[in-house]
Design a protein around this motif. Structure first.
Motif, short mmCIF file in Angstrom:
data_model
loop_
_atom_site.label_atom_id
_atom_site.label_comp_id
_atom_site.label_asym_id
_atom_site.label_seq_id
_atom_site.Cartn_x
_atom_site.Cartn_y
_atom_site.Cartn_z
N GLN A 230 -7.90 2.82 0.40
CA GLN A 230 -8.24 3.61 1.58
C GLN A 230 -8.39 5.09 1.25
N PHE A 231 -7.60 5.58 0.32
CA PHE A 231 -7.63 6.99 -0.07
C PHE A 231 -9.00 7.39 -0.61
N ASP B 36 -4.39 0.44 -1.98
CA ASP B 36 -5.33 -0.41 -1.25
C ASP B 36 -6.74 0.17 -1.19
N THR C 165 -1.95 3.89 0.31
CA THR C 165 -3.37 4.09 0.60
C THR C 165 -4.19 4.31 -0.67
N THR D 24 -4.11 10.06 5.12
CA THR D 24 -4.21 8.61 4.97
C THR D 24 -2.84 7.95 5.00
N GLU D 25 -1.84 8.60 4.46
CA GLU D 25 -0.49 8.04 4.47
C GLU D 25 0.16 8.15 5.86
#
Length: 181
Positions: free
Chosen positions: A107-108, A105, A102, A60-61
């Motif tokens: 997303q992770f 926000d 991430t 993700t990063e």
């Protein structure tokens, strides 16, 4: 039946070639690595859930990045888990407030996201697994505790960060042993 065997053979050959290329590029088979590699001691990796967390955060990063970059991101997390100034587990390092974009926000943790662990492609999982295997044994960041993608800063700031003692550049990322501010 023969077509299935040929298809499986091609997939195996492709995976083998990718693994060999990664080993060469990461310096494990005589290639050169852009970062400084040191043997990892006193690592906190103990469970398969740590591998899943490290794989997910690396993907993700740094989506679509090389195994060398993913190894470096995993190394930063392992270095933090082994540093008294940070939490002492992979999970706690990743979840420390405000540390990884991430995670901040969401997303992770987002289910159904193309980058979530359960939905990674076989190639992404293979690349991340190779990065994990390398990261649990070696640190290719010179002990870095912080990293930045170079495109997030202007050239002057990138040069300042690279000038910090212990900084290492790996592809489009700068890995640092000290906080840059």
């Amino acid at each position: 039946m023969d077509t299935d065997k040929k298809g499986n053979g091609l997939i195996l050959a492709f995976i083998t070639i990718v693994a060999i290329l990664w080993l060469i590029c990461s310096g494990h088979l005589g290639g050169s690595s852009s970062g400084t590699t040191t043997e990892r001691v006193n690592t906190n990796i103990a469970t398969s859930s740590d591998e899943q967390l490290l794989t997910t955060i690396a993907c993700t990063e740094a989506p679509g990045e090389s195994a060398e970059v993913q190894q470096a991101i995993m190394s930063v997390i392992l270095n933090r888990a082994n540093n008294p100034n940070f939490p002492d587990s992979v999970s706690d390092v990743i979840n420390q407030a405000g540390q990884f974009g991430t995670v901040v926000d969401g997303q992770f943790y987002q289910q159904g996201n193309a980058i979530s662990y359960d939905e990674l492609t076989e190639l992404e999982l293979f690349t991340a697994h190779q990065a994990f295997e390398a990261a649990k044994n070696t640190d290719n960041t010179n002990g870095a505790l912080f990293y930045y993608k170079k495109t997030h800063c202007d050239e002057t700031e990138n040069q300042r960060r690279l000038a910090l003692e212990g900084s290492t550049e790996i592809e489009n990322y700068i890995f640092m042993t000290q906080y840059p501010y």
